[in-house]
Design a protein around this motif. Structure first.
Motif, PDB file in Angstrom:
ATOM      1  N   PHE A 113       0.850  -1.195   0.000  1.00  0.00           N
ATOM      2  CA  PHE A 113       0.000   0.000   0.000  1.00  0.00           C
ATOM      3  C   PHE A 113       0.887   1.247   0.000  1.00  0.00           C
ATOM      4  N   THR A 114       0.592   2.174  -0.881  1.00  0.00           N
ATOM      5  CA  THR A 114       1.206   3.503  -0.856  1.00  0.00           C
ATOM      6  C   THR A 114       0.048   4.496  -0.805  1.00  0.00           C
ATOM      7  N   ILE A 115      -0.094   5.193   0.325  1.00  0.00           N
ATOM      8  CA  ILE A 115      -1.274   6.020   0.554  1.00  0.00           C
ATOM      9  C   ILE A 115      -0.835   7.443   0.880  1.00  0.00           C
ATOM     10  N   THR A 116      -1.321   8.402   0.103  1.00  0.00           N
ATOM     11  CA  THR A 116      -0.974   9.807   0.287  1.00  0.00           C
ATOM     12  C   THR A 116      -2.182  10.575   0.790  1.00  0.00           C
ATOM     13  N   VAL A 117      -1.972  11.334   1.864  1.00  0.00           N
ATOM     14  CA  VAL A 117      -3.046  12.104   2.505  1.00  0.00           C
ATOM     15  C   VAL A 117      -2.507  13.478   2.884  1.00  0.00           C
ATOM     16  N   PRO A 118      -3.388  14.435   3.168  1.00  0.00           N
ATOM     17  CA  PRO A 118      -2.888  15.746   3.584  1.00  0.00           C
ATOM     18  C   PRO A 118      -2.019  15.656   4.835  1.00  0.00           C
ATOM     19  N   GLY A 170      -0.735  16.028   8.383  1.00  0.00           N
ATOM     20  CA  GLY A 170      -1.538  16.076   9.601  1.00  0.00           C
ATOM     21  C   GLY A 170      -2.494  14.905   9.728  1.00  0.00           C
ATOM     22  N   ARG A 171      -2.742  14.234   8.598  1.00  0.00           N
ATOM     23  CA  ARG A 171      -3.529  13.005   8.624  1.00  0.00           C
ATOM     24  C   ARG A 171      -2.573  11.803   8.589  1.00  0.00           C
ATOM     25  N   THR A 172      -3.065  10.674   9.079  1.00  0.00           N
ATOM     26  CA  THR A 172      -2.313   9.426   9.049  1.00  0.00           C
ATOM     27  C   THR A 172      -3.110   8.394   8.272  1.00  0.00           C
ATOM     28  N   ALA A 173      -2.435   7.623   7.439  1.00  0.00           N
ATOM     29  CA  ALA A 173      -3.065   6.537   6.692  1.00  0.00           C
ATOM     30  C   ALA A 173      -2.500   5.215   7.198  1.00  0.00           C
ATOM     31  N   VAL A 174      -3.379   4.348   7.664  1.00  0.00           N
ATOM     32  CA  VAL A 174      -2.965   3.100   8.294  1.00  0.00           C
ATOM     33  C   VAL A 174      -3.485   1.922   7.483  1.00  0.00           C
ATOM     34  N   ALA A 175      -2.576   1.026   7.117  1.00  0.00           N
ATOM     35  CA  ALA A 175      -2.955  -0.185   6.387  1.00  0.00           C
ATOM     36  C   ALA A 175      -2.448  -1.404   7.153  1.00  0.00           C
ATOM     37  N   ASN A 176      -2.354  -2.520   6.468  1.00  0.00           N
ATOM     38  CA  ASN A 176      -1.982  -3.780   7.113  1.00  0.00           C
ATOM     39  C   ASN A 176      -0.475  -3.997   7.066  1.00  0.00           C
ATOM     40  N   GLY A 177      -0.002  -4.840   8.001  1.00  0.00           N
ATOM     41  CA  GLY A 177       1.384  -5.264   7.964  1.00  0.00           C
ATOM     42  C   GLY A 177       2.351  -4.270   8.574  1.00  0.00           C
ATOM     43  N   VAL A 178       3.536  -4.200   7.966  1.00  0.00           N
ATOM     44  CA  VAL A 178       4.642  -3.409   8.496  1.00  0.00           C
ATOM     45  C   VAL A 178       4.715  -2.063   7.786  1.00  0.00           C
ATOM     46  N   ARG A 233       3.834   4.077   3.398  1.00  0.00           N
ATOM     47  CA  ARG A 233       4.037   2.835   2.645  1.00  0.00           C
ATOM     48  C   ARG A 233       3.965   1.641   3.609  1.00  0.00           C
ATOM     49  N   TRP A 234       3.048   0.739   3.299  1.00  0.00           N
ATOM     50  CA  TRP A 234       2.805  -0.426   4.140  1.00  0.00           C
ATOM     51  C   TRP A 234       2.973  -1.709   3.330  1.00  0.00           C
ATOM     52  N   ARG A 235       3.386  -2.784   3.999  1.00  0.00           N
ATOM     53  CA  ARG A 235       3.540  -4.067   3.310  1.00  0.00           C
ATOM     54  C   ARG A 235       2.982  -5.198   4.181  1.00  0.00           C
ATOM     55  N   GLN A 236       2.059  -5.980   3.595  1.00  0.00           N
ATOM     56  CA  GLN A 236       1.513  -7.180   4.219  1.00  0.00           C
ATOM     57  C   GLN A 236       1.996  -8.376   3.405  1.00  0.00           C
ATOM     58  N   THR A 237       2.970  -9.098   3.922  1.00  0.00           N
ATOM     59  CA  THR A 237       3.581 -10.177   3.150  1.00  0.00           C
ATOM     60  C   THR A 237       2.810 -11.487   3.258  1.00  0.00           C
TER      61      THR A 237
END
Length: 470
Positions: free
Chosen positions: A191-196, A198-206, A220-224
């Motif tokens: 996952f590569t997630i871009t937000v304004p 002050g915001r946080t984007a949370v996905a799965n894994g590390v 940038r998040w990675r779920q292997t």
């Protein structure tokens, strides 16, 4: 999953390299539609969600690049699906609903596509051979929103006042990325997630990293380890973040809405000890990462066991934390083959609550069982058998959770503690990163205990009404 709105009334809430082979075999067994000619089926034959998933291919990896603006609620996305054809394909389906497609290629060649309800029907420029690896790239944008499930609840991309609560059980993944959306098809994710800023984007894994530039932050998040699409999240909001590593080496990432921080803190503090306790009972924790995502989403009404990092609509109590953590074994690592078998997720996670209470100075599991059995035959607990809920509208209702847990306690009583906990550990180990069925669990229980348990499972999983004897 747990839902305050529905408990007790409820939604209270195998090695990785072998997974493509296992998934291919399971998909081939899922129903006659899966192997129907050179056209990939528009579903895997699930009796409750017939259009869920797709036939003819297995997705090994999703690369999702997203940008989200909470102010305008606009999402831009690019999904790259790395897949393998399990049959010859002149056409294939993806589950994807609502967002505008701006481009679609198969192996970098423009493909023809059309929308048909929740199905995105793709015709590659050239047919795909059985066994061929291929890559589908979809670019899209729009204002995502949730779907309404048969029980009336919302799932998928659910906007909040500062971002989005993203929880996909059972249908919602298709609201924010194109997917083979059934638990039978499990994949790794980036996952590569871009937000304004002050915001946080949370996905799965590390969490691999984050960077801020020109007023925007990219995470940038990675779920292997393999994951079903409904367990993916990309929740966005204003969060207080805490990161640490446990004694066993787990990377923990907690993200908490400041409005929930005071209530959540004493419960989240117990996560390492809860995971350690569950690991002793169920076997090694299945993932490299752990944590909690506590949002302020009062319109949601439930928590979900999003893989490696459950998402909570508000500060959880300890029982909810135990429940969603237990799902990391039962539901996430060991996934369903059919939504009809949902008790394998929810009954197991509910019984984990009973066990935790029993082993930490509270009521025994027997007392919890007895209190439920004392309910009259007219109570909703006995409305339908947990092994056959009857429809998608029932899969998050009381019998699945509570009578599902009662089934496990009846099994424990019948075979004894030593055999019972051996059964649980064997189930988690033998189906790790794969899928399972109720029939397989029944056979395992009989094999490990050396007892004929057909009558017990019939009574507690399939018989209508209240069993005549506990």
């Amino acid at each position: 999953m747990q839902s305050r709105r529905r408990l007790p009334v409820l939604r209270r809430e195998a090695v990785a390299a072998t997974v493509p082979v296992i998934v291919g075999s399971l998909l081939a067994m899922a129903g006659p539609a899966v192997a129907a000619g050179p056209t990939g089926a528009s579903g895997v034959g699930d009796p409750y969600f017939p259009l869920a998933g797709n036939g003819g291919y297995h997705v090994s990896h999703y690369g999702l690049t997203l940008g989200y603006d909470p102010g305008s609620r606009h999402l831009t996305g690019k999904a790259v699906l790395t897949a393998r054809a399990t049959q010859r394909l002149t056409r294939l389906d993806l589950d994807f609903k609502g967002l505008k497609i701006t481009g679609l290629t198969v192996d970098h060649v423009k493909a023809v596509y059309k929308r048909d309800g929740q199905e995105l029907v793709v015709t590659p420029a050239r047919p795909l051979r059985k066994g061929q690896s291929f890559r589908v790239t979809v670019t899209y944008n729009g204002k995502p929103g949730p779907v309404t499930d048969p029980d009336g609840s919302l799932d998928g991309w659910i906007p909040t006042d500062d971002g989005a609560f993203v929880a996909g059980e059972p249908q919602g993944a298709m609201t924010w990325f194109p997917a083979n959306n059934h638990p039978l098809d499990k994949s790794s994710y980036d996952f590569t997630i871009t937000v304004p800023k002050g915001r946080t984007a949370v996905a799965n894994g590390v969490l691999l990293g984050q960077s801020t530039r020109a007023g925007k932050t990219t995470f940038r998040w990675r779920q292997t380890e393999p994951m079903a699409a409904y367990l993916a999240t990309a929740t966005v909001g204003k969060f207080q973040v805490k990161q640490y590593t446990t004694r066993s080496g787990l990377k923990v990432y907690d993200a908490v809405d400041p409005r929930e921080a005071a209530a959540a803190a004493p419960v989240l503090k117990k996560l390492p000890s809860v995971l350690e306790w569950e690991s002793k009972l169920f076997g090694p924790y299945p993932y490299r990462a752990a944590g909690s995502l506590v949002d302020h989403a009062p319109n949601v009404g439930y928590a979900l066991e999003t893989q490696s990092r459950p998402v909570y609509d508000r500060a959880p109590d300890l029982s909810t934390l135990v429940h969603e953590s237990a799902h990391q074994w039962f539901g996430d690592s060991v996934s369903l083959t059919s939504w009809k078998d949902i008790w394998l997720n929810e009954g197991f996670a509910t019984y984990a609550e009973w066990l935790y209470t029993e082993q930490h100075g509270g009521d025994s599991a027997q007392k919890s069982f007895d209190a439920l059995y004392a309910r009259p035959a007219t109570d909703g607990l006995w409305a339908f058998p947990p092994g056959d809920p009857g429809s998608g509208a029932n899969i998050f209702d009381t019998p699945v959770y509570a009578r599902g847990a009662m089934t496990l306690h009846a099994l424990r009583t019948a075979v004894g503690d030593r055999a019972f906990f051996r059964i649980l550990r064997a189930w988690a180990a033998q189906h790790r990163y794969g899928n399972g069925t109720t029939a397989q669990f029944e056979r395992l229980a009989e094999r490990e205990s050396g007892k004929d348990l057909g009558g017990l499972f019939h009574t507690w999983l399939y018989a209508q009404g209240k069993p005549s004897t506990p």
